[in-house]
Design a protein around this motif. Structure first.
Motif, mmCIF file in Angstrom:
data_model
loop_
_atom_site.group_PDB
_atom_site.id
_atom_site.type_symbol
_atom_site.label_atom_id
_atom_site.label_comp_id
_atom_site.label_asym_id
_atom_site.label_seq_id
_atom_site.Cartn_x
_atom_site.Cartn_y
_atom_site.Cartn_z
ATOM 1 N N GLY A 140 29.717 48.573 45.317
ATOM 2 C CA GLY A 140 30.385 47.893 46.843
ATOM 3 C C GLY A 140 31.989 48.021 46.141
ATOM 4 O O GLY A 140 32.660 49.168 45.506
ATOM 5 N N LYS A 141 32.976 47.928 46.975
ATOM 6 C CA LYS A 141 34.046 48.539 47.778
ATOM 7 C C LYS A 141 34.479 47.520 48.240
ATOM 8 O O LYS A 141 33.840 46.524 49.364
ATOM 9 N N ILE A 142 35.516 45.860 47.815
ATOM 10 C CA ILE A 142 36.372 45.051 48.318
ATOM 11 C C ILE A 142 37.681 45.672 49.055
ATOM 12 O O ILE A 142 38.916 46.786 47.222
ATOM 13 N N GLU A 177 42.531 42.048 38.643
ATOM 14 C CA GLU A 177 41.110 41.458 37.892
ATOM 15 C C GLU A 177 40.021 41.675 37.862
ATOM 16 O O GLU A 177 39.347 41.729 37.052
ATOM 17 N N LEU A 178 39.613 41.590 39.238
ATOM 18 C CA LEU A 178 38.159 41.956 39.757
ATOM 19 C C LEU A 178 37.937 43.168 39.600
ATOM 20 O O LEU A 178 37.115 43.645 39.397
ATOM 21 N N ALA A 179 39.034 44.219 39.774
ATOM 22 C CA ALA A 179 38.759 45.495 39.196
ATOM 23 C C ALA A 179 38.434 45.709 38.086
ATOM 24 O O ALA A 179 37.028 46.496 37.704
ATOM 25 N N ARG A 180 39.204 44.920 37.638
ATOM 26 C CA ARG A 180 38.353 45.324 35.519
ATOM 27 C C ARG A 180 37.257 44.894 35.508
ATOM 28 O O ARG A 180 36.793 45.889 34.699
ATOM 29 N N TRP A 182 34.812 44.302 37.201
ATOM 30 C CA TRP A 182 33.552 44.900 37.629
ATOM 31 C C TRP A 182 33.382 46.146 38.162
ATOM 32 O O TRP A 182 32.556 47.028 38.509
ATOM 33 N N ALA A 183 34.188 47.397 36.895
ATOM 34 C CA ALA A 183 34.329 48.347 37.302
ATOM 35 C C ALA A 183 32.669 48.961 36.578
ATOM 36 O O ALA A 183 32.361 50.042 36.902
ATOM 37 N N LYS A 184 32.396 48.481 35.414
ATOM 38 C CA LYS A 184 31.448 48.288 34.816
ATOM 39 C C LYS A 184 29.965 48.402 35.979
ATOM 40 O O LYS A 184 28.669 49.083 35.869
ATOM 41 N N HIS A 185 30.633 47.403 37.414
ATOM 42 C CA HIS A 185 28.857 47.489 37.802
ATOM 43 C C HIS A 185 29.517 48.497 39.027
ATOM 44 O O HIS A 185 29.155 48.366 40.388
ATOM 45 N N ASN A 186 30.331 49.320 38.736
ATOM 46 C CA ASN A 186 30.292 50.339 40.317
ATOM 47 C C ASN A 186 30.965 49.771 41.663
ATOM 48 O O ASN A 186 30.998 49.959 42.516
ATOM 49 N N ILE A 187 31.683 48.507 41.629
ATOM 50 C CA ILE A 187 32.241 48.337 42.442
ATOM 51 C C ILE A 187 33.833 48.439 42.515
ATOM 52 O O ILE A 187 34.579 48.409 41.036
ATOM 53 N N HIS A 188 34.347 48.940 43.079
ATOM 54 C CA HIS A 188 35.794 48.926 43.289
ATOM 55 C C HIS A 188 36.679 48.126 44.600
ATOM 56 O O HIS A 188 36.518 47.592 45.015
ATOM 57 N N VAL A 189 37.583 48.071 43.605
ATOM 58 C CA VAL A 189 38.525 46.285 44.367
ATOM 59 C C VAL A 189 39.995 47.154 44.100
ATOM 60 O O VAL A 189 40.540 46.779 43.180
ATOM 61 N N ASN A 190 40.428 47.167 45.499
ATOM 62 C CA ASN A 190 41.452 47.772 45.982
ATOM 63 C C ASN A 190 42.423 46.471 47.010
ATOM 64 O O ASN A 190 41.169 45.692 48.073
ATOM 65 N N GLY A 245 41.481 48.629 41.950
ATOM 66 C CA GLY A 245 42.902 48.066 40.987
ATOM 67 C C GLY A 245 44.342 47.934 41.186
ATOM 68 O O GLY A 245 45.260 48.021 40.988
ATOM 69 N N GLN A 246 44.330 48.855 42.514
ATOM 70 C CA GLN A 246 45.560 49.174 43.220
ATOM 71 C C GLN A 246 45.651 49.030 44.743
ATOM 72 O O GLN A 246 45.048 47.979 45.520
ATOM 73 N N ILE A 247 46.971 48.456 44.518
ATOM 74 C CA ILE A 247 47.741 47.671 45.461
ATOM 75 C C ILE A 247 48.778 48.863 46.299
ATOM 76 O O ILE A 247 50.032 49.394 45.489
ATOM 77 N N VAL A 248 48.438 49.128 47.794
ATOM 78 C CA VAL A 248 48.924 50.406 48.334
ATOM 79 C C VAL A 248 49.565 48.873 49.459
ATOM 80 O O VAL A 248 48.904 48.824 50.720
ATOM 81 N N ALA A 249 51.531 49.637 49.367
ATOM 82 C CA ALA A 249 51.944 48.923 50.585
ATOM 83 C C ALA A 249 52.127 50.050 51.451
ATOM 84 O O ALA A 249 51.795 51.149 51.533
ATOM 85 N N ILE A 250 51.901 49.721 53.111
ATOM 86 C CA ILE A 250 51.448 50.209 54.573
ATOM 87 C C ILE A 250 53.316 49.738 54.792
ATOM 88 O O ILE A 250 52.609 48.567 55.834
#
Length: 256
Positions: A140-142, A177-180, A182-190, A245-250
């Motif tokens: 998953g990609k969140i 928090e979610l990225a850390r 759920w990483a074991k489930h191959n879910i990326h959260v950014n 787990g990254q926060i990218v400012a645009i």
């Protein structure tokens, strides 16, 4: 090679608040890349209209749903319907949000609570319910939509909406928090932290203070949606498979 990196054709994305504004632009970007899109918000007609338009334009499957993201039963129902209609959920964009402009000393409790319920609780509930499905499929990609307002304390002359700013700061940490977890489930959260863009939510502020905002911005401008679309595609696609787990400012550098 680059086409494979950004390949999301026939994946399924859920975009909250996707009927208008930045959410609509993100839904269009996904659809243009061949991704099927479920769009939900409390204003279902906007969602249905946007879904109909992108389905015709890009020849993908799209559908609009009504959802009150701060209501657990409403969220459960929508996620169930999306899985029944599309078969899976690969991408979730938590974009629904609200704000309230007032000095802290003047802000009604109900206004504060509304912002917290929609922005934080809504993101939690959507992630929780879509995440259950992503955990089962082990992918998953969140993408959470935060804000530059959650990265720094803005002057009250530019933005006086503490509830909004605090809620977005919470979104940024929830992303980590979610990225850390759920990483074991191959879910990326950014998370994406937009600066000022032209939307219904920002129109009043930009009309009143747009020149000053541009003057304070290192690049001297308001955000353009093409940059936002590009970042969304990066986070939604295999191109970001080593990023979580990254926060990218645009924001044109306004958070510097």
């Amino acid at each position: 090679m680059l086409n494979k990196l950004f390949h999301i054709r026939d994946q399924v994305a859920v975009v909250t608040g996707g009927g208008t504004g930045l959410g609509k632009h993100m839904a269009e970007a996904l659809a243009a890349s061949g991704c099927h899109v479920a769009i939900c918000s409390r204003k279902v007609e906007n969602c249905r209209q946007t879904a109909e338009n992108i389905q015709k334009q890009y020849n993908i499957h799209a559908k609009g749903y009504q959802c009150f993201v701060q209501n657990e039963e409403s969220v459960r129902q929508v996620i169930t319907e999306v899985i029944n209609d599309f078969g899976k959920i690969d991408i979730l964009i938590n974009n629904s949000g609200t704000t309230w402009g007032a000095a802290v000393e003047d802000m009604p409790l109900e206004a504060w609570q509304k912002v917290i319920d929609v922005n934080i609780t809504g993101t939690f509930l959507m992630s929780k319910e879509a995440g259950k499905h992503m955990i089962k499929q082990q992918y998953g990609k969140i993408i959470n939509i935060g804000s530059v307002a959650g990265l720094k304390a803005e002057s009250p002359e530019i933005l006086n909406a503490t509830g909004y700013s605090v809620s977005k700061a919470a979104i940024h940490h929830f992303t980590k928090e979610l990225a850390r977890k759920w990483a074991k489930h191959n879910i990326h959260v950014n998370a994406i932290a937009p600066g000022f863009f032209h939307t219904k939510m920002t129109d009043y502020t930009l009309r009143q203070k747009g020149d000053e905002i541009k003057k304070r911005n290192p690049l001297g401008k308001i955000g353009d949606t093409d940059s936002l679309k590009a970042l969304v595609l990066f986070f939604a696609s295999p191109a970001s498979n080593y990023v979580t787990g990254q926060i990218v400012a645009i924001d044109g550098g306004s958070s510097l």
